[in-house]
Design a protein around this motif. Sequence first.
Motif, PDB file in Angstrom:
ATOM      1  N   ALA A 220       0.842  -1.195   0.000  1.00  0.00           N
ATOM      2  CA  ALA A 220       0.000   0.000   0.000  1.00  0.00           C
ATOM      3  C   ALA A 220       0.878   1.245   0.000  1.00  0.00           C
ATOM      4  N   VAL A 221       0.666   2.104  -0.968  1.00  0.00           N
ATOM      5  CA  VAL A 221       1.422   3.356  -1.081  1.00  0.00           C
ATOM      6  C   VAL A 221       0.439   4.508  -0.941  1.00  0.00           C
ATOM      7  N   LEU A 222       0.645   5.342   0.085  1.00  0.00           N
ATOM      8  CA  LEU A 222      -0.270   6.453   0.342  1.00  0.00           C
ATOM      9  C   LEU A 222       0.266   7.733  -0.292  1.00  0.00           C
ATOM     10  N   VAL A 223      -0.529   8.302  -1.171  1.00  0.00           N
ATOM     11  CA  VAL A 223      -0.223   9.606  -1.761  1.00  0.00           C
ATOM     12  C   VAL A 223      -1.072  10.636  -1.031  1.00  0.00           C
ATOM     13  N   GLU A 224      -0.434  11.655  -0.466  1.00  0.00           N
ATOM     14  CA  GLU A 224      -1.170  12.624   0.326  1.00  0.00           C
ATOM     15  C   GLU A 224      -1.330  13.929  -0.450  1.00  0.00           C
ATOM     16  N   ASN A 225      -2.515  14.046  -1.037  1.00  0.00           N
ATOM     17  CA  ASN A 225      -2.891  15.196  -1.848  1.00  0.00           C
ATOM     18  C   ASN A 225      -4.079  15.838  -1.127  1.00  0.00           C
ATOM     19  N   PRO A 226      -3.828  16.775  -0.204  1.00  0.00           N
ATOM     20  CA  PRO A 226      -4.886  17.239   0.702  1.00  0.00           C
ATOM     21  C   PRO A 226      -6.130  17.735  -0.022  1.00  0.00           C
ATOM     22  N   SER A 227      -7.302  17.337   0.493  1.00  0.00           N
ATOM     23  CA  SER A 227      -8.556  17.853  -0.059  1.00  0.00           C
ATOM     24  C   SER A 227      -8.797  19.252   0.502  1.00  0.00           C
ATOM     25  N   PRO A 228      -9.423  20.119  -0.279  1.00  0.00           N
ATOM     26  CA  PRO A 228      -9.593  21.507   0.174  1.00  0.00           C
ATOM     27  C   PRO A 228     -10.522  21.644   1.369  1.00  0.00           C
ATOM     28  N   HIS A 229     -11.498  20.735   1.509  1.00  0.00           N
ATOM     29  CA  HIS A 229     -12.525  20.920   2.538  1.00  0.00           C
ATOM     30  C   HIS A 229     -12.519  19.841   3.611  1.00  0.00           C
ATOM     31  N   GLY A 230     -11.816  18.756   3.381  1.00  0.00           N
ATOM     32  CA  GLY A 230     -11.818  17.665   4.352  1.00  0.00           C
ATOM     33  C   GLY A 230     -11.060  18.036   5.611  1.00  0.00           C
ATOM     34  N   PRO A 231     -11.417  17.440   6.760  1.00  0.00           N
ATOM     35  CA  PRO A 231     -10.688  17.724   7.998  1.00  0.00           C
ATOM     36  C   PRO A 231      -9.219  17.338   7.874  1.00  0.00           C
ATOM     37  N   PHE A 232      -8.338  18.330   8.075  1.00  0.00           N
ATOM     38  CA  PHE A 232      -6.885  18.146   7.959  1.00  0.00           C
ATOM     39  C   PHE A 232      -6.468  17.698   6.557  1.00  0.00           C
TER      40      PHE A 232
END
Length: 772
Positions: free
Chosen positions: A701-713
Amino acid sequence: MSHNGSTFRYLGKGHRLIEGLEKVTGNAKYAGDLKIPGMLHACLVLSPYAHARIVSIDASAARATPGVVAVLTADDLPTRDRAVNSRHSAVLAKDRVLWRGQPVVAVVGETETAARDAADRVVVEYEPLPPVVDVRKAASPDAPVIWPEGLPKEGADLTAAHAAVDKGEQETTGAPSNIHDEVHFARGDVERGFAEADVIIERVYCTPMVHQGYLEPHASVAEPDPYRGGVTVYASTQGQFSVRDEVARLLSLPRHKVRVVPMTIGGGFGAKYGIIDPLVAALAVTVKRPVRLVLTRTEDFLSTTPSPAAIVELKVGARADGALTAIQARVLMDNGVFPFTLGGIVSILLGGYYKCPNVKIDCYEVLTHKPQAGAYRAPGAPTATFAIESTIDDIARALGRDPLAFRLQNAAETGDPMGNNDPWPPIGLRLVLERLRDHPAWKDREVGPNEGVGIAVGGWPCGMSPAASVCRVDTDGTVRVHVGSVDISGVNSSLVLVAAEILNIPPEQVELIQGDTRSGPFAGPSGGSQTTYSVAGAVASAARAVREKLFHVAADHFEASATDLELRNGMVSVKGFPDKAISIGELAAIAESKAGGPGPIVAEGSAAVSENAPGFVAHLAKVHVDPETGQVTLKQYVAIQDVGFALNPTMVAGQIHGGSVQGIGWGLYEAMVYDEYGQLLTASFMDYNLPAFDQVPDIEAVLVENPSPHGPFGARGVGEPPITAGAAAIANAIRDATGVRVTEIPMRAEMLWRAMQVGAGLRPAPNAHGQV
């Protein structure tokens, strides 16, 4: 596995499952574990026919069975006058049965054995009627119509919450037919697009009905309140508030007289939205005693809501320079006997993964004499993805292009139209492809004899719903967070980190309390990858409000300004004066004891996110195919996913592993097979083939962290996307290994072997489902 939680103390760091010890020691309480004084046991008599008229029911021998309290039919229950138009409203059959496995009679006994013995003695006389089983025949204008008078519109389909995304404009046909809904989307001119194409691939893809395969069969216990005229339902459910509303409606009770208590849930995946709860509540109210019903595995296979089967006729064109010119699809969804609309989501994905100016998609939702279709993890997405990603792979091959570079050239980006022509919110499709491009499994891939590597992308729009939370500080420093959401995926183990982070206390100091419909703050159902996205914001809001109250009490205590205070390790202190510190528990005690003060440290928080945050994946599968048998062995699997921000990477990785295995099940093993009479041939785990432990490779599992504009954190929903790409990635790997394009799943050994014989020109194979 990569993540970036460096800016936080607890969030973004792996944390154990908070109820893990209860589960591994067998102490977790499931609905089937409940023992209430005076509790009775129910057993169902299911229809042996897919379509028949009920001529008579003789229950005399059953009633004479020792230990039997009641033998009940539809007319005996308070639900008798309610319209039957969904699985949960089909409490017991009236007049006719509409699928093999429809409940007809309920037997209630002092013991489970007595109830089952008596159920075997119920004699139901049926007049068999011709069933409509084949979806193509059911969709034809001259097919016998299952609902000639039309379906009543009363009530709601609870399972639809799992696929709660914009479904676009829907049409309902005028004349009675088995097509209960149509959705049509178009942009540009597909004929012109195909005229401009240098390569056109046209295929027909078939996906089967698939069961959710949860460990715990459906189970429910209902306890009537004879004094207040209400009922409490202890349910294995993903959405307690919607189940409460439907139980109240079907039993003609005010909502405040129905209490739903969600128990530990042994897997749901979209199936546990109140299928048996109205029936169990009706039985309990009728016999005036608590009633327990736990389905057997075969009863569960026969009578619940599997994923719908589908046929996708897909045609895609591209120019020699690699640009897509046209996508055209005609989709038939086999939804069983009651409507379950997925045409919108299938259309969104079929026409939304890639930039394409000319798109035409027509989806037809068809009724047949099978169980009502329901949600299963990213409902509709594995079907749409299998079709489009298989075709995209073949176009890349026909153009002599690298399949990953070809996808990157055409990948949809933020603002590009989805299949329903709405613009995509911020998405990370390109990011997961770029991460896969640079991954050693792709960059340094090597294949031996009879081996192949395949890739596929997948996506899910992700849902959202309003939610509330309550946070309070006890005098011993324990922080209790109250939520009304149901934890089906380890989400509570992430929510404690949210409160711990904001209040700067160890996660072990946070207690998560899951309330019922009477005691819990509102939350939407746990489905559609929306729970973390919706509820974490409410928890954060409540925790921030508690922090403010703590600072207010501390400011008064220290005679300092609140702006001069800091909170660390559960202690509030004056900045620069570490000896001036007080624990949050002591502050709570001061607040509770001081007359005229602020009162107990408790606060509410709510969230109602206005825009969803889609989750995208790129999966890679490496396979070996035995040329002598067609047996497929998975050698390697990589699952790359845009998770926005992983609040708890341990739980997120677990979701990716679980969803990937279910995608492997879609691709290679699972199918509910019905014969021409509507009889289910795979009604147990002896016949229904789930992937076994030794058939699944290690999944990276490879996690790419592309923050959502409205999601918490910056978090995104993560539950649905992992299942979407598996079948397509495996099909593309098989094509790479054998040269055979299989267009029907599951891709079992015999089917693949037959297709390989045709590909080698060895012999005709009229039963093959593969295209060469």
